[in-house]
Design an enzyme around this catalytic site. Sequence first.
Site, mmCIF file in Angstrom:
data_model
loop_
_atom_site.group_PDB
_atom_site.id
_atom_site.type_symbol
_atom_site.label_atom_id
_atom_site.label_comp_id
_atom_site.label_asym_id
_atom_site.label_seq_id
_atom_site.Cartn_x
_atom_site.Cartn_y
_atom_site.Cartn_z
ATOM 1 N N TYR A 164 18.744 -18.113 55.447
ATOM 2 C CA TYR A 164 18.099 -19.383 55.121
ATOM 3 C C TYR A 164 18.584 -19.842 53.754
ATOM 4 C CZ TYR A 164 14.483 -22.875 54.302
ATOM 5 O OH TYR A 164 13.824 -24.061 54.048
ATOM 6 N N ASP A 269 24.190 -17.703 47.110
ATOM 7 C CA ASP A 269 22.890 -18.346 47.009
ATOM 8 C C ASP A 269 21.921 -17.317 46.428
ATOM 9 O OD1 ASP A 269 20.478 -19.539 47.252
ATOM 10 O OD2 ASP A 269 20.580 -19.894 49.412
ATOM 11 N N LYS A 297 13.520 -20.979 42.506
ATOM 12 C CA LYS A 297 12.387 -20.049 42.455
ATOM 13 C C LYS A 297 12.078 -19.508 41.054
ATOM 14 C CE LYS A 297 12.634 -18.811 47.355
ATOM 15 N NZ LYS A 297 11.608 -19.608 48.026
HETATM 16 C C1 PLP Z 1 18.032 -17.969 49.740
HETATM 17 C C2 PLP Z 1 17.329 -19.282 49.696
HETATM 18 N N1 PLP Z 1 18.027 -20.394 49.435
HETATM 19 C C3 PLP Z 1 17.433 -21.603 49.368
HETATM 20 C C4 PLP Z 1 16.086 -21.737 49.579
HETATM 21 C C5 PLP Z 1 15.445 -23.089 49.499
HETATM 22 O O1 PLP Z 1 14.684 -23.198 48.349
HETATM 23 P P1 PLP Z 1 13.544 -24.318 48.233
HETATM 24 O O2 PLP Z 1 12.456 -23.924 49.165
HETATM 25 O O3 PLP Z 1 13.166 -24.293 46.782
HETATM 26 O O4 PLP Z 1 14.166 -25.620 48.611
HETATM 27 C C6 PLP Z 1 15.314 -20.608 49.855
HETATM 28 C C7 PLP Z 1 13.860 -20.726 50.076
HETATM 29 O O5 PLP Z 1 13.178 -19.823 50.488
HETATM 30 C C8 PLP Z 1 15.952 -19.331 49.922
HETATM 31 O O6 PLP Z 1 15.269 -18.226 50.200
#
Ligand code: PLP
Length: 459
Positions: A164, A269, A297
Site C-alpha cells: 500500500y 516508500d 506519518k
Molecule cells: C507505506 C505507505 N505509504 C503511503 C501511505 C499513505 O499515507 P497517507 O495515509 O498519509 O496518505 C501509507 C499509509 O498507510 C503507507 O503505509
Amino acid sequence: MASVAALDRARIGELIEREERRLNERTPASARMFERARSTLTGGVASSYQLHEPWPIYLARGSGQFVWDVDGNRLRDFHNAFGSMVQGHAHPAISRALEERLSLGTHFAAPTEDAIVVAEELARRFGLPRWRYCNSGSEATMDAIRIARGLTGRETVLKIFGSYHGHHDAVMVSIGVAYDEIGDRENLASLPYGAGIPRAVVDLTVAVPFNDADAMERRIERLDAEGRLPACVIMEAAMMNLGVVLPEPGYLEAVREITRRHGIVLIFDEVKTGLAIAAGGATERFGVTPDIVTLAKTLGGGLPAGAIGGTEEAMSAVEDGRVYQVGTYNGNPLAMAAARASLFEVLTPDAYEWLERLNDRLLAGCTTVIERYGLPGYAVGIGAKGCVTFSPQRIVDYESFKAHQDVEVTELAWVYNMNRGIFMTPGREEEWTLSVVHTEEDVDAYIAAFDELAGELTG
Ligand SMILES: Cc1ncc(COP(=O)(O)O)c(C=O)c1O
C-alpha cells in the site's frame, strides 16, 4: 520448542463472539456517537480505514502512551495512529513548539526557517541531499512517482504486489485482492483497489512479488521488450502491510543494482518505516540508499506532513521546473514546528535505543508465549514496529501471506486486546508501533494479554 497446536476453529469462533459481545458492552457511548455520526459523516467516520462493525470506537483524548475512548476506557496505544505517533501523544516538547508557533501565525504559504532546519536534518539522516514537503503519505508517493516519470520520460510504475502506498490512482493497484485473482507469479495481475480508478491508469502500474529480485528483473526485461520500461520501482524496504515482512539478505542490494543498471528510479516508500525503525529509516537500517525516499506519518509528530527526499539528480526534475511539486499547505509552519521539535528533542539517539530495547522485550515475550503454547505463528519486528504473524510458515510476500495467514485468529487477537486495555491497529495487515514513552510495564501488559489468549486458544 512445543509441537505446533492444531487450533480448534469452533473454539476460535466462540471466543470471537464472546469478546465482541464484551467490547460492545464496554462501548455504549461509541455506539451512541456512531448513531449520531452516521447521518452526516459517511459511514460515521472520517476515513474508510476507521470503519468498524458494529460501530467504530470513538476516541476522546490521548496522553503519552495512552488513549481514552468516549466511554472513558483507558487503552495502552499500540496502534499509534497507524504508526504516526512514535513520539507518544501530546509530547511536551511538541506541544511547546506548537504553542509558540500558534501565536506567530499558522500559515503563510511562504517558506519559513523551520522548513530549512527540518530538511537539513532529514538530509543528514537519510543521506539524500534535496527535500520537498507535502501533507500526507499519499501526496509524497504521488509526487515521487511524478518526479520519476518527469525525469525518465517514461510512464510505467513497478510496485510490489500487496504493498500500500496511499490512495492516489497510480498506486491503488494490486493490493488486498483475493488469492485466486493474483495471477501467475511471473505475470502478476494489475487490479484496481476499489472503484473509480481508470483502467488506463491501472494498466500503467505493474506488480512483482516481494523478496524476489530475479522475478523483478525478468519482469523489467519483458516490459522493456514491450517498449514499457518502468520509470520507477516504488517499494517499502520492509513491508509494513502484511504485518511486518523483512527483506531477505541481499534482496535490497540486488534491487538497487538492477534498478541502477536499467536506469530506473528507485523509490523507497518510508511513510511507515522512516523515522520509526531508525533515525534514518530503512535507508539507514539496511544500508541501501534509493534515489528517492517518501516520508509522512512519524514526520509530523501528529500533524499532517509528508516529505520527498532525493538525490541531486532525481530532484533536478523539480529544481529545473520540469515537474511541478506544489501545494498550498506544503511546509505548513505548524507541521514544520512539530517536525523540528520531534527530530531534535524527541526522536533522539537515546529514544531509538529505547524503542529497540522495548521492541526486543515485546518480541521475545511473544515468542516465549508462542513456544509455550505451541501456537502456529511467530513474532517479527524492527525498530518501533512488530507483530505476531499467525501463520504456520514464514510470510515472505503477498502470495504466502494470503495462503497462510490465519485471518480468524488475527481478528480475535485484535478484539481480545481491546478488552484488555490494548489499543492495537485493526486489520489483518497491520502491526504495532511503540512510542518513545512506552514503558516495560506497557509491553508486559501486551505479553500478558497474549499469554491469556494463547491459553484460551489451546486450553
Ligand atoms: C507505506 C505507505 N505509504 C503511503 C501511505 C499513505 O499515507 P497517507 O495515509 O498519509 O496518505 C501509507 C499509509 O498507510 C503507507 O503505509
